[in-house]
Motif scaffolding. Structure first.
Motif, PDB file in Angstrom:
ATOM      1  N   GLU A  34      17.597   7.369   1.415  1.00  0.00           N
ATOM      2  CA  GLU A  34      18.470   7.645   2.589  1.00  0.00           C
ATOM      3  C   GLU A  34      19.929   6.769   2.765  1.00  0.00           C
ATOM      4  OE1 GLU A  34      16.041   6.799   5.998  1.00  0.00           O
ATOM      5  OE2 GLU A  34      15.024   8.902   5.890  1.00  0.00           O
TER       6      GLU A  34
ATOM      7  N   ALA B  81      10.545   3.856  -0.357  1.00  0.00           N
ATOM      8  CA  ALA B  81      11.370   4.964  -1.135  1.00  0.00           C
ATOM      9  C   ALA B  81      12.124   5.883  -0.089  1.00  0.00           C
ATOM     10  CB  ALA B  81      10.291   5.789  -1.765  1.00  0.00           C
ATOM     11  N   ARG B  82      11.591   5.963   0.977  1.00  0.00           N
ATOM     12  CA  ARG B  82      12.520   6.847   1.856  1.00  0.00           C
ATOM     13  C   ARG B  82      13.831   5.950   2.370  1.00  0.00           C
ATOM     14  NH1 ARG B  82       8.070   7.904   4.788  1.00  0.00           N
ATOM     15  NH2 ARG B  82       7.239  10.057   3.983  1.00  0.00           N
ATOM     16  N   ARG B  83      13.819   4.869   2.541  1.00  0.00           N
ATOM     17  CA  ARG B  83      14.878   4.049   2.682  1.00  0.00           C
ATOM     18  C   ARG B  83      15.945   4.060   1.580  1.00  0.00           C
ATOM     19  NH1 ARG B  83      11.013   0.306   4.851  1.00  0.00           N
ATOM     20  NH2 ARG B  83      10.985  -0.794   3.014  1.00  0.00           N
TER      21      ARG B  83
ATOM     22  N   ASN C  24       0.772  -1.204  -0.157  1.00  0.00           N
ATOM     23  CA  ASN C  24      -0.342  -0.042  -0.005  1.00  0.00           C
ATOM     24  C   ASN C  24       1.033   1.153  -0.016  1.00  0.00           C
ATOM     25  OD1 ASN C  24       1.221   0.220   2.711  1.00  0.00           O
ATOM     26  ND2 ASN C  24      -0.984  -0.498   3.614  1.00  0.00           N
ATOM     27  N   ARG C  25       0.265   2.586  -0.131  1.00  0.00           N
ATOM     28  CA  ARG C  25       0.903   3.556  -0.311  1.00  0.00           C
ATOM     29  C   ARG C  25       1.946   4.095   1.058  1.00  0.00           C
ATOM     30  NH1 ARG C  25      -1.556   9.468  -1.449  1.00  0.00           N
ATOM     31  NH2 ARG C  25       0.307  10.616  -1.435  1.00  0.00           N
ATOM     32  N   PRO C  26       1.541   3.649   2.298  1.00  0.00           N
ATOM     33  CA  PRO C  26       2.374   4.283   3.430  1.00  0.00           C
ATOM     34  C   PRO C  26       3.771   3.229   3.148  1.00  0.00           C
ATOM     35  CG  PRO C  26       0.595   3.966   4.276  1.00  0.00           C
ATOM     36  CD  PRO C  26       0.247   3.474   2.802  1.00  0.00           C
ATOM     37  N   GLU C  27       3.549   1.964   2.894  1.00  0.00           N
ATOM     38  CA  GLU C  27       4.733   0.827   2.702  1.00  0.00           C
ATOM     39  C   GLU C  27       5.681   1.457   1.478  1.00  0.00           C
ATOM     40  OE1 GLU C  27       3.130  -2.787   2.374  1.00  0.00           O
ATOM     41  OE2 GLU C  27       2.568  -3.113   4.186  1.00  0.00           O
ATOM     42  N   ARG C  28       5.037   1.888   0.389  1.00  0.00           N
ATOM     43  CA  ARG C  28       5.692   2.317  -0.535  1.00  0.00           C
ATOM     44  C   ARG C  28       6.681   3.497  -0.361  1.00  0.00           C
ATOM     45  NH1 ARG C  28       1.148   1.828  -4.775  1.00  0.00           N
ATOM     46  NH2 ARG C  28       0.681   3.824  -3.852  1.00  0.00           N
ATOM     47  N   GLU C  29       6.079   4.631   0.414  1.00  0.00           N
ATOM     48  CA  GLU C  29       6.599   5.704   0.953  1.00  0.00           C
ATOM     49  C   GLU C  29       7.714   5.245   1.729  1.00  0.00           C
ATOM     50  OE1 GLU C  29       3.777   8.130   2.566  1.00  0.00           O
ATOM     51  OE2 GLU C  29       3.014   8.908   0.610  1.00  0.00           O
ATOM     52  N   ALA C  30       7.494   4.392   2.618  1.00  0.00           N
ATOM     53  CA  ALA C  30       8.511   4.047   3.576  1.00  0.00           C
ATOM     54  C   ALA C  30       9.947   3.327   2.948  1.00  0.00           C
ATOM     55  CB  ALA C  30       8.257   2.975   4.709  1.00  0.00           C
TER      56      ALA C  30
END
Length: 82
Positions: A15, A10-12, A2-8
């Motif tokens: 970084e 992408a952030r990883r 889902n969207r929050p997992e994809r954002e997390a």
């Protein structure tokens, strides 16, 4: 995913530290870039030269052929036998 997992994820990925580059990569890229720029400049000059030659050829043709002048009219044949 889902969207929050994809954002997390992408952030990883963003970084993380980037991997080290090979030692001669910068010099190769600079040399290749210079070669591409010289090739583009040469091609651009050649195209301008061809355009100039075409304009010059058209101008010479137009001045010698004078296509805007009406061709002389042929006289009509004599009317014999009327």
């Amino acid at each position: 995913m889902n969207r929050p997992e994809r954002e997390a994820a992408a952030r990883r990925i963003m970084e993380r530290t980037p991997p080290p580059l090979p030692p001669g990569l910068h010099a190769d890229v600079v040399r290749r870039g210079g070669r591409i720029l010289r090739r583009r400049t040469r091609t651009r000059r050649l195209l301008w030269l061809l355009l100039l030659a075409g304009v010059l050829a058209f101008t010479v043709w137009a001045l010698t052929a004078r296509p805007w002048v009406e061709p002389p009219s042929d006289p009509t044949p004599p009317s014999i036998g009327w």
